[in-house]
Write an enzyme that holds these catalytic residues in place. Sequence first.
Site, PDB file in Angstrom:
ATOM      1  CG  ASP A  65      34.254  44.585  36.731  1.00  0.00           C
ATOM      2  OD1 ASP A  65      35.439  44.208  36.577  1.00  0.00           O
ATOM      3  OD2 ASP A  65      33.910  45.412  37.595  1.00  0.00           O
ATOM      4  CB  VAL A  66      37.779  40.533  33.812  1.00  0.00           C
ATOM      5  CG1 VAL A  66      37.228  40.393  32.406  1.00  0.00           C
ATOM      6  CG2 VAL A  66      38.809  41.641  33.894  1.00  0.00           C
ATOM      7  CG  ASN A  92      43.880  42.802  26.305  1.00  0.00           C
ATOM      8  OD1 ASN A  92      45.037  43.135  26.050  1.00  0.00           O
ATOM      9  ND2 ASN A  92      42.870  43.683  26.311  1.00  0.00           N
ATOM     10  CE1 TYR A 158      49.650  47.563  33.930  1.00  0.00           C
ATOM     11  CE2 TYR A 158      52.046  47.497  33.858  1.00  0.00           C
ATOM     12  CZ  TYR A 158      50.822  47.379  33.219  1.00  0.00           C
ATOM     13  OH  TYR A 158      50.784  47.070  31.877  1.00  0.00           O
ATOM     14  CE  LYS A 162      49.774  43.952  33.171  1.00  0.00           C
ATOM     15  NZ  LYS A 162      48.691  43.307  32.419  1.00  0.00           N
TER      16      LYS A 162
HETATM   17  P1  NAD Z   1      43.689  50.050  27.213  1.00  0.00           P
HETATM   18  O1  NAD Z   1      43.463  50.869  28.426  1.00  0.00           O
HETATM   19  O2  NAD Z   1      43.818  50.730  25.904  1.00  0.00           O
HETATM   20  O3  NAD Z   1      42.556  48.946  27.103  1.00  0.00           O
HETATM   21  C1  NAD Z   1      42.276  48.137  28.223  1.00  0.00           C
HETATM   22  C2  NAD Z   1      41.016  47.355  27.965  1.00  0.00           C
HETATM   23  O4  NAD Z   1      40.684  46.638  29.165  1.00  0.00           O
HETATM   24  C3  NAD Z   1      39.835  48.240  27.647  1.00  0.00           C
HETATM   25  O5  NAD Z   1      39.049  47.625  26.656  1.00  0.00           O
HETATM   26  C4  NAD Z   1      39.078  48.296  28.981  1.00  0.00           C
HETATM   27  O6  NAD Z   1      37.707  48.527  28.814  1.00  0.00           O
HETATM   28  C5  NAD Z   1      39.326  46.896  29.490  1.00  0.00           C
HETATM   29  N1  NAD Z   1      39.106  46.748  30.932  1.00  0.00           N
HETATM   30  C6  NAD Z   1      39.685  47.438  31.942  1.00  0.00           C
HETATM   31  N2  NAD Z   1      39.187  47.014  33.127  1.00  0.00           N
HETATM   32  C7  NAD Z   1      38.296  46.024  32.831  1.00  0.00           C
HETATM   33  C8  NAD Z   1      37.462  45.190  33.606  1.00  0.00           C
HETATM   34  N3  NAD Z   1      37.420  45.287  34.952  1.00  0.00           N
HETATM   35  N4  NAD Z   1      36.687  44.285  32.973  1.00  0.00           N
HETATM   36  C9  NAD Z   1      36.699  44.171  31.626  1.00  0.00           C
HETATM   37  N5  NAD Z   1      37.464  44.940  30.842  1.00  0.00           N
HETATM   38  C10 NAD Z   1      38.238  45.853  31.441  1.00  0.00           C
HETATM   39  O7  NAD Z   1      44.963  49.133  27.503  1.00  0.00           O
HETATM   40  P2  NAD Z   1      45.969  48.429  26.469  1.00  0.00           P
HETATM   41  O8  NAD Z   1      47.112  49.300  26.269  1.00  0.00           O
HETATM   42  O9  NAD Z   1      45.217  47.930  25.284  1.00  0.00           O
HETATM   43  O10 NAD Z   1      46.460  47.213  27.374  1.00  0.00           O
HETATM   44  C11 NAD Z   1      45.935  45.905  27.258  1.00  0.00           C
HETATM   45  C12 NAD Z   1      46.728  44.978  28.153  1.00  0.00           C
HETATM   46  O11 NAD Z   1      48.111  45.025  27.781  1.00  0.00           O
HETATM   47  C13 NAD Z   1      46.689  45.350  29.641  1.00  0.00           C
HETATM   48  O12 NAD Z   1      46.699  44.177  30.416  1.00  0.00           O
HETATM   49  C14 NAD Z   1      47.980  46.130  29.833  1.00  0.00           C
HETATM   50  O13 NAD Z   1      48.438  46.092  31.150  1.00  0.00           O
HETATM   51  C15 NAD Z   1      48.904  45.375  28.886  1.00  0.00           C
HETATM   52  N6  NAD Z   1      50.050  46.185  28.448  1.00  0.00           N
HETATM   53  C16 NAD Z   1      49.889  47.286  27.660  1.00  0.00           C
HETATM   54  C17 NAD Z   1      51.011  48.019  27.268  1.00  0.00           C
HETATM   55  C18 NAD Z   1      50.917  49.237  26.403  1.00  0.00           C
HETATM   56  O14 NAD Z   1      51.934  49.913  26.191  1.00  0.00           O
HETATM   57  N7  NAD Z   1      49.775  49.585  25.856  1.00  0.00           N
HETATM   58  C19 NAD Z   1      52.268  47.630  27.688  1.00  0.00           C
HETATM   59  C20 NAD Z   1      52.399  46.509  28.501  1.00  0.00           C
HETATM   60  C21 NAD Z   1      51.275  45.792  28.863  1.00  0.00           C
END
Ligand code: NAD
Length: 261
Positions: A65-66, A92, A158, A162
């Site tokens: 858990d990060v 990520n 959020y 960011k």
């Molecule tokens: P997602 O929800 O599909 O995946 C998130 C991942 O993070 C999952 O594998 C989850 O298990 C993991 N995670 C969450 N909390 C955690 C914790 N405490 N410890 C370890 N792992 C944890 O999200 P995504 O869309 O793949 O997003 C990935 C990153 O990109 C995030 O930082 C998100 O904010 C950023 N982001 C995504 C988008 C988008 O449109 N998808 C846009 C901008 C930014």
Amino acid sequence: MFDDLKGKTVVVTGSSKGLGAAMARRFGAEGMNVVTNYRSDEEGARETVRAIEEAGGAAAAIRSDVSKAECVEALYDAAMFSFGGIDIWVNNAGIEEGAPSDQKSIEAWQRVLDVNLTGVFAGCRCAINHFLEHDMPGTIINLSSVHEVIPWPHFADYAASKAGVGMLTKTLALEYADRGIRVNAIAPGAMNTPINAQKLADPEQRAATERLIPMGYVGAPEDVAAAAAWLASDQARYVTGTTLFVDGGMTLYPGFQFGEG
Ligand code: NAD
């Protein structure tokens, strides 16, 4: 493909699904050793590992858990145990929880900040300590968002996290530039991942999202993975302290696209 990545080791936090899984797979395809990380979705992480191994790569799935610094240290230890070192660290993992700010609890705010900002700092610190201790160059990539610069009602935590990732990235890049450590961020726009699944499944909400994207369509996780591979590679050796927007133009003030304003 980037030949210099072959044989290097990368840690990708939150890589059981979404952008993390896509980046992990891309790094695997580049011939890297990939440490995938998950908090609760063991099956997703195992699926990522399976895909990398089936493509001929090496990978390990580590639960951690990060949002807890000691767990990030344990993730680093597990990476060392699995592959004997690290070259690239990708922060990520991220979460979002929407609520009007006047009704948002401090606990909810803290949950988001703990994962999205403190977790990123903890990962950066682990990687930097490793690079310094081994007197080696290294690369860190932090996942930011278009909300590094675009305000987002109901998601104040959020957006603040960011924006924080953007400044954390620049500050660490400056602090360690003379040690050969590059620190960059990727800011995705709207991407097709589980975090957006509900919104994108609704045709009206999908259309509303697409109207905010000058290129007219939601991005694929592979678009972010391609940017990450380039940033990790020596092709980007002179790039540090920057945020690379992978957003189909979302941060270009789409309201002005057709000459309005
Ligand atoms: P997602 O929800 O599909 O995946 C998130 C991942 O993070 C999952 O594998 C989850 O298990 C993991 N995670 C969450 N909390 C955690 C914790 N405490 N410890 C370890 N792992 C944890 O999200 P995504 O869309 O793949 O997003 C990935 C990153 O990109 C995030 O930082 C998100 O904010 C950023 N982001 C995504 C988008 C988008 O449109 N998808 C846009 C901008 C930014």
